[in-house]
Design a protein around this motif. Structure first.
Motif, PDB file in Angstrom:
ATOM      1  N   GLU A 230       0.837  -1.198   0.000  1.00  0.00           N
ATOM      2  CA  GLU A 230       0.000   0.000   0.000  1.00  0.00           C
ATOM      3  C   GLU A 230       0.871   1.247   0.000  1.00  0.00           C
ATOM      4  N   GLU A 231       1.969   1.199   0.766  1.00  0.00           N
ATOM      5  CA  GLU A 231       2.941   2.277   0.758  1.00  0.00           C
ATOM      6  C   GLU A 231       4.290   1.690   0.348  1.00  0.00           C
ATOM      7  N   ALA A 232       4.773   2.107  -0.806  1.00  0.00           N
ATOM      8  CA  ALA A 232       6.044   1.579  -1.300  1.00  0.00           C
ATOM      9  C   ALA A 232       7.204   2.063  -0.433  1.00  0.00           C
ATOM     10  N   LEU A 233       8.157   1.177  -0.196  1.00  0.00           N
ATOM     11  CA  LEU A 233       9.362   1.504   0.540  1.00  0.00           C
ATOM     12  C   LEU A 233      10.560   1.333  -0.385  1.00  0.00           C
ATOM     13  N   GLY A 234      11.591   2.130  -0.144  1.00  0.00           N
ATOM     14  CA  GLY A 234      12.750   2.109  -1.012  1.00  0.00           C
ATOM     15  C   GLY A 234      13.870   1.234  -0.479  1.00  0.00           C
ATOM     16  N   LEU A 235      14.683   0.723  -1.391  1.00  0.00           N
ATOM     17  CA  LEU A 235      15.902  -0.008  -1.089  1.00  0.00           C
ATOM     18  C   LEU A 235      17.016   0.562  -1.959  1.00  0.00           C
ATOM     19  N   SER A 236      18.239   0.479  -1.475  1.00  0.00           N
ATOM     20  CA  SER A 236      19.371   0.947  -2.266  1.00  0.00           C
ATOM     21  C   SER A 236      20.584   0.096  -1.959  1.00  0.00           C
ATOM     22  N   CYS A 237      21.276  -0.357  -3.005  1.00  0.00           N
ATOM     23  CA  CYS A 237      22.492  -1.135  -2.825  1.00  0.00           C
ATOM     24  C   CYS A 237      23.619  -0.220  -2.364  1.00  0.00           C
ATOM     25  N   LEU A 238      24.221  -0.556  -1.221  1.00  0.00           N
ATOM     26  CA  LEU A 238      25.365   0.188  -0.700  1.00  0.00           C
ATOM     27  C   LEU A 238      26.676  -0.544  -0.940  1.00  0.00           C
ATOM     28  N   GLY A 239      26.621  -1.717  -1.558  1.00  0.00           N
ATOM     29  CA  GLY A 239      27.837  -2.409  -1.929  1.00  0.00           C
ATOM     30  C   GLY A 239      27.937  -3.828  -1.392  1.00  0.00           C
ATOM     31  N   PHE A 240      28.514  -4.720  -2.210  1.00  0.00           N
ATOM     32  CA  PHE A 240      28.823  -6.069  -1.742  1.00  0.00           C
ATOM     33  C   PHE A 240      29.955  -6.018  -0.715  1.00  0.00           C
ATOM     34  N   ALA A 241      30.015  -7.045   0.116  1.00  0.00           N
ATOM     35  CA  ALA A 241      31.107  -7.158   1.075  1.00  0.00           C
ATOM     36  C   ALA A 241      32.440  -7.217   0.321  1.00  0.00           C
ATOM     37  N   PRO A 242      33.467  -6.529   0.819  1.00  0.00           N
ATOM     38  CA  PRO A 242      34.739  -6.432   0.085  1.00  0.00           C
ATOM     39  C   PRO A 242      35.658  -7.627   0.318  1.00  0.00           C
ATOM     40  N   LEU A 243      35.109  -8.843   0.239  1.00  0.00           N
ATOM     41  CA  LEU A 243      35.880 -10.058   0.472  1.00  0.00           C
ATOM     42  C   LEU A 243      35.604 -11.067  -0.635  1.00  0.00           C
ATOM     43  N   PRO A 244      36.602 -11.851  -1.049  1.00  0.00           N
ATOM     44  CA  PRO A 244      36.378 -12.854  -2.101  1.00  0.00           C
ATOM     45  C   PRO A 244      35.330 -13.881  -1.679  1.00  0.00           C
ATOM     46  N   GLY A 245      34.407 -14.187  -2.583  1.00  0.00           N
ATOM     47  CA  GLY A 245      33.407 -15.206  -2.328  1.00  0.00           C
ATOM     48  C   GLY A 245      32.316 -14.825  -1.359  1.00  0.00           C
ATOM     49  N   ASP A 246      32.291 -13.582  -0.910  1.00  0.00           N
ATOM     50  CA  ASP A 246      31.298 -13.128   0.061  1.00  0.00           C
ATOM     51  C   ASP A 246      30.089 -12.571  -0.679  1.00  0.00           C
ATOM     52  N   ALA A 247      28.929 -13.203  -0.489  1.00  0.00           N
ATOM     53  CA  ALA A 247      27.717 -12.808  -1.212  1.00  0.00           C
ATOM     54  C   ALA A 247      26.869 -11.805  -0.449  1.00  0.00           C
ATOM     55  N   ARG A 248      27.355 -11.329   0.693  1.00  0.00           N
ATOM     56  CA  ARG A 248      26.561 -10.367   1.467  1.00  0.00           C
ATOM     57  C   ARG A 248      26.561  -8.991   0.797  1.00  0.00           C
ATOM     58  N   MET A 249      25.434  -8.333   0.918  1.00  0.00           N
ATOM     59  CA  MET A 249      25.298  -6.983   0.379  1.00  0.00           C
ATOM     60  C   MET A 249      24.821  -6.049   1.489  1.00  0.00           C
ATOM     61  N   LEU A 250      25.416  -4.886   1.555  1.00  0.00           N
ATOM     62  CA  LEU A 250      24.949  -3.837   2.447  1.00  0.00           C
ATOM     63  C   LEU A 250      23.856  -3.055   1.716  1.00  0.00           C
ATOM     64  N   VAL A 251      22.717  -2.897   2.392  1.00  0.00           N
ATOM     65  CA  VAL A 251      21.529  -2.319   1.763  1.00  0.00           C
ATOM     66  C   VAL A 251      20.968  -1.219   2.656  1.00  0.00           C
ATOM     67  N   ALA A 252      20.497  -0.148   2.050  1.00  0.00           N
ATOM     68  CA  ALA A 252      19.729   0.867   2.775  1.00  0.00           C
ATOM     69  C   ALA A 252      18.249   0.579   2.591  1.00  0.00           C
ATOM     70  N   HIS A 253      17.474   0.656   3.688  1.00  0.00           N
ATOM     71  CA  HIS A 253      16.033   0.374   3.626  1.00  0.00           C
ATOM     72  C   HIS A 253      15.261   1.447   4.386  1.00  0.00           C
ATOM     73  N   GLN A 254      13.914   1.429   4.226  1.00  0.00           N
ATOM     74  CA  GLN A 254      13.034   2.430   4.841  1.00  0.00           C
ATOM     75  C   GLN A 254      11.927   1.788   5.676  1.00  0.00           C
TER      76      GLN A 254
END
Length: 624
Positions: A230-254
């Motif tokens: 009903e109310e859209a919320l935003g997401l934004s990619c702040l970057g993948f983890a700076p390590l080889p093979g690391d699939a984690r992503m830092l995200v901004a949310h609302q």
């Protein structure tokens, strides 16, 4: 194209210093050399890029921290600001447009200097075969690969995977706006920020992986807080983890009504929200070893830095002065470099060690005056305004400039700004309003301007104007409405919808005819307008008419000064000419200045000229 940033200034240092010292303080603030926050190569942190106006035009400079050498990378008549380094620091990519129109191609040159075969006038195209476009993000990998985001009126948004020896591979296409979020450390994962749901204010995230055949990509993860809500919320990619093979992503949310960080494991889908006891908006980036997050906290037009330890959850404040941090980066040794300023003190690149990291060459900008915080009851809630008064101001009401910020999703902050400081020098009080639509005051405040675009912002600006008069700050007969971009749009709209409130208007690169602006602007801004207004001009014509300055041209009473870049893709020149033609037919008092650039100028001389023209216009038209 190579030149040392110091030698650019030193050639005539004594004469230049004498000439600088003879200038009034307002002009010194524009002409003083500045440097931006350095960006460094992830795997070669001694190699950095920064932007400086040392030659009188904002250009990109390379800085080898190992030996201190600096050289100018770009040298274009209209300036350059968009550039980045490959992770190994071997190559510099920079965006080459035409006279500020933001439509062009990526070029590259070696960090050590242009190769002889590249020629002195133009570096090689970084991605031969990709036609010119508006940029929509760029991510560079460790094996020579790149992900290039593009936007055109014909194609919408496209993303292309570029690999050495292979033709660019299109991996994404959609009519709605989208862009490159990031490329994982090992180059296996690609993050896409997209608005396929049709709400350009609230992005969703998608993660792609190159398929085994190497001829396409597979979708491996989705995170969407907008679709079906009903109310859209935003997401934004702040970057993948700076390590080889690391699939984690830092995200901004609302999810709690403001911007906050979370860590999303794109392999498992697990989410770790970082809940901090800090008011206002919080964003973050990884420390280089991924052990901690660098937290940037923005609240009530000011910002500060913290370190958040991921193992212990400990939040530690980093030493910053009161004011605004305009960018920060954590170095491999654990120190943090940041660009800081306040309304009183000019910007400087500092470190948490207490040192100045990078100093601008030549004479420095003189200080201005501090801002006062004012909160005014508005129709949508308390409105925050920043007020500057001349140091020697008389007790009585002052002539006043309402300097309205652009965006609209932006906000004025306690940061150094040469324009407002110039008006203060000339005896004017300056008021800057963070109206509904501004960032930094929660999601509801930012999202509030939909469908009554422009009119809602002006309600808040009008409430602050009433306070300025009733408090004795402003002379009601000498209040100027001024702004650039969206602020220029609000200036023209305010002069027409509040004709008795303003003595003069100063509108830089404005939206003036909303319908024509929509049809002529870049594709990403069309998507934003559809979100803000609720559709296209053909779908909701009454809303566009209600929000267009052209609709109210006949109601203007105050003289207006307009400046416009003839190559502007954001507020295109044709819609401004339509407005000017209408003012001519109506016999309104106006002046227009057209200049050869895009959405503003990167040339110091041009910026000084424009402020001087505004000062002259006001001197001739404002009641004494």
């Amino acid at each position: 194209m190579s030149s040392d940033v110091s030698s650019d200034v030193k050639q005539s240092n004594a004469a230049a210093t004498a000439a600088f010292d003879s200038l009034p303080p307002w002009e010194q603030r524009f002409r003083a050399a500045r440097v931006g926050l350095p960006e460094w190569a992830e795997d070669a942190p001694e190699r950095s890029l920064f932007v400086s106006n040392a030659t009188g035009t904002y250009e990109v400079y390379a800085w080898n921290r190992a030996d201190g050498a600096q050289r100018r990378v770009t040298d274009r008549p209209h300036g350059t600001t968009e550039a980045t380094l490959t992770p190994d620091g071997e190559w510099i990519w920079w965006f080459d447009d035409t006279d500020g129109d933001e439509f062009g191609v990526w070029r590259r040159q070696p960090f050590a200097g242009p190769a002889p075969s590249a020629g002195a006038e133009r570096d090689e195209e970084a991605v031969p075969g990709l036609a010119p476009s508006y940029p929509a993000g760029l991510a560079l990998g460790r094996r020579g690969e790149a992900v290039v985001g593009r936007s055109t009126d014909e194609e919408g948004s496209t993303l292309h995977l570029v690999r050495p020896g292979l033709a660019p591979l299109e991996i994404y296409r959609h009519r709605e706006s989208a862009g490159v979020g990031d490329l994982s450390h090992d180059g296996a994962l690609i993050a896409v920020d997209h608005t396929e749901h049709g709400d350009a204010m609230h992005s969703a995230l998608r993660v792609l992986r190159i398929n085994p055949a190497g001829d396409g990509v597979d979708v491996v993860a989705e995170l969407d807080d907008a679709t079906g809500r009903e109310e859209a919320l935003g997401l934004s990619c702040l970057g993948f983890a700076p390590l080889p093979g690391d699939a984690r992503m830092l995200v901004a949310h609302q999810r709690r009504g403001r911007w906050e960080p979370l860590i999303w494991d794109t392999a498992t889908g697990a989410e770790q929200e970082i809940v901090l006891d800090l008011p206002g908006d919080v964003t973050a980036e990884w420390y280089p070893d991924a052990s901690a997050l660098l937290i940037e906290h923005t609240y009530r037009a000011r910002s500060e830095l913290h370190r958040y330890d991921l193992a212990s959850g400990e939040l530690t404040a980093l030493p910053t002065l009161p004011g605004t941090v305009s960018g920060a980066s954590a170095r491999p040794d654990g120190t943090v470099e940041f660009l800081w300023s306040s309304s009183e003190q000019p910007p400087v690149v500092r470190s948490t060690t207490g040192e100045v990291v990078l100093a601008a060459p030549g004479p420095q900008a003189p200080p201005s005056v501090a801002v006062e915080d004012v909160w005014v009851d508005g129709p949508g809630g308390p409105v925050h305004a920043l007020v500057q008064r001349p140091a020697d101001a008389p007790a009585g009401p002052l002539p006043c400039v309402f300097e309205i910020h652009g965006g609209p999703t932006w906000h004025d902050s306690d940061a150094f700004a040469a324009g407002p400081a110039a008006w203060v020098d000339h005896g004017y009080a300056v008021v800057r309003v963070n109206y509904r639509g501004s960032t930094g005051y929660g999601r509801a405040w930012t999202d509030a301007l939909r469908h009554r675009v422009g009119l809602i912002e002006l309600e808040d600006i009008g409430a602050v104007r009433e306070w300025a008069v009733s408090s004795g700050l402003a002379d009601p007969e000498r209040i100027i409405l001024s702004g650039g971009s969206w602020g220029g749009y609000l200036t023209l709209l305010g002069l027409g919808t509040q004709p008795d409130a303003w003595a003069l208007g100063l509108a830089a690169v404005p939206v003036a005819d909303y319908v024509t602006a929509y049809h002529d602007e870049m594709e990403a801004l069309k998507a934003m307008d559809r979100t803000l207004v609720g559709g296209t001009p053909e779908e909701v014509p009454a809303r566009y008419a209600a929000s267009s300055p052209l609709t109210y041209a006949a109601d203007l009473k105050a003289p207006v000064y307009i400046s416009a870049g003839v190559n502007d893709p954001r507020c295109p020149i044709r819609q401004i000419e339509n407005y000017v033609t209408e003012l001519e037919k109506l016999g309104k008092r106006f002046e227009i200045y057209r200049y050869d650039a895009g959405h503003g100028s990167l040339e110091v001389e041009e910026r000084v000229k424009q402020l001087r023209l505004e000062l002259d216009f006001v001197a001739r038209h404002l009641p004494r």
